[in-house]
Write a protein that holds these residues in place. Structure first.
Motif, short mmCIF file in Angstrom:
data_model
loop_
_atom_site.label_atom_id
_atom_site.label_comp_id
_atom_site.label_asym_id
_atom_site.label_seq_id
_atom_site.Cartn_x
_atom_site.Cartn_y
_atom_site.Cartn_z
N LYS A 143 3.16 -6.83 -9.76
CA LYS A 143 2.73 -8.16 -9.28
C LYS A 143 2.99 -8.32 -7.78
O LYS A 143 3.24 -9.42 -7.29
CB LYS A 143 3.36 -9.29 -10.10
N LEU A 144 2.95 -7.20 -7.07
CA LEU A 144 3.14 -7.18 -5.62
C LEU A 144 2.14 -8.11 -4.92
O LEU A 144 2.45 -8.73 -3.90
CB LEU A 144 2.95 -5.74 -5.11
N ASP A 145 0.93 -8.20 -5.50
CA ASP A 145 -0.13 -9.02 -4.89
C ASP A 145 0.23 -10.50 -4.85
O ASP A 145 -0.39 -11.29 -4.15
CB ASP A 145 -1.45 -8.82 -5.63
N LYS A 146 1.25 -10.89 -5.63
CA LYS A 146 1.65 -12.30 -5.67
C LYS A 146 2.73 -12.63 -4.62
O LYS A 146 3.17 -13.76 -4.51
CB LYS A 146 2.22 -12.65 -7.06
N LEU A 147 3.17 -11.61 -3.85
CA LEU A 147 4.22 -11.82 -2.86
C LEU A 147 3.65 -11.93 -1.45
O LEU A 147 2.64 -11.30 -1.13
CB LEU A 147 5.21 -10.64 -2.86
N GLU A 177 -3.07 -5.33 -10.54
CA GLU A 177 -4.28 -6.09 -10.21
C GLU A 177 -5.12 -5.36 -9.17
O GLU A 177 -6.32 -5.16 -9.34
CB GLU A 177 -3.84 -7.46 -9.67
N LYS A 178 -4.45 -4.90 -8.09
CA LYS A 178 -5.18 -4.33 -6.95
C LYS A 178 -5.15 -2.79 -6.90
O LYS A 178 -5.86 -2.17 -6.13
CB LYS A 178 -4.57 -4.86 -5.64
N GLY A 179 -4.26 -2.19 -7.68
CA GLY A 179 -4.17 -0.73 -7.68
C GLY A 179 -3.18 -0.16 -6.68
O GLY A 179 -3.01 1.05 -6.58
N GLU A 180 -2.52 -1.03 -5.93
CA GLU A 180 -1.55 -0.57 -4.94
C GLU A 180 -0.37 0.11 -5.63
O GLU A 180 0.17 -0.41 -6.60
CB GLU A 180 -1.05 -1.78 -4.14
N GLY A 181 -0.01 1.30 -5.15
CA GLY A 181 1.10 2.05 -5.74
C GLY A 181 0.67 3.04 -6.82
O GLY A 181 1.46 3.86 -7.26
N ARG A 182 -0.61 2.99 -7.21
CA ARG A 182 -1.09 3.83 -8.32
C ARG A 182 -0.93 5.32 -8.01
O ARG A 182 -0.40 6.09 -8.82
CB ARG A 182 -2.55 3.51 -8.63
#
Length: 195
Positions: A143-147, A177-182
């Motif tokens: 949930k990085l996209d929420k920070l 959600e965004k794929g960051e870190g995948r």
């Protein structure tokens, strides 16, 4: 590793059903509402491969998915969700204790936490279970996209401190959600599985 070649194998409801065939096992754990299924689905580039339930707590067994005939993704029951009867929670607890009493069932632990919040007492317990296996683990801060940008580093530091993680344990900022870190997580998985 071809993540598109993923098949559901079995749901283990008791220790006798745990798979012990020698393939590496990447073990996913996290609170019921932390987005564990979403993280697995993002890794596999699938929408609904690991079930995403409207009500948290849908994973009530140890679910095995075989990936490219090379390794397993093992999806553990979610924990910490209040609306589950106590008898069911106790059953989960016994299943988890049995699972973690066999360290060879874990090649890499992937513990998923919410990047926005300090880990709970249940998260701390789960981290201790992973640490007790003496196997490598990575903590995925989902949930990085929420920070906001300026919240990321302090939150990751809080997660590391609360879970009492050793230096060598990666805390990976991630957004299902965004794929960051995948890509980073897939690299850590391949390295642990030696593929």
């Amino acid at each position: 590793m071809n993540v598109n070649n993923a098949v559901f194998v079995t749901s283990a409801v008791k220790p006798a059903s745990f798979i012990r065939d020698g393939l590496p096992s990447i073990v996913f754990a996290g609170k019921s509402n932390v987005g564990k299924s979403s993280v697995i689905n993002r890794l596999l580039n699938r929408k609904n491969f690991a079930r995403v339930g409207a009500a948290p707590g849908k994973t009530i067994h140890v679910n095995y998915f075989r990936i490219d005939e090379k390794l397993y993704f093992v999806d553990l029951p979610g924990y910490g969700y209040a609306k589950v009867p106590k008898a069911e929670r106790d059953r989960w607890g016994r299943l988890m204790e049995a699972f973690f009493s066999e360290p060879e069932l874990v090649t890499l632990g992937v513990m998923i936490v919410d990047a926005r919040h300090k880990p709970t007492a249940d998260d701390v317990t789960m981290a201790q279970w992973f640490k007790s296996t003496m196997r490598p683990m990575v903590v995925v801060a989902n949930k990085l996209d929420k920070l906001k940008k300026n919240e990321i580093e302090p939150n990751l530091a809080c997660i590391r401190e609360t879970l009492e993680l050793p230096e060598e344990t990666t805390v990976l900022p991630f957004s299902a959600e965004k794929g960051e870190g995948r890509e980073m997580l897939l690299n850590l998985i391949c390295k642990a599985a030696q593929i």
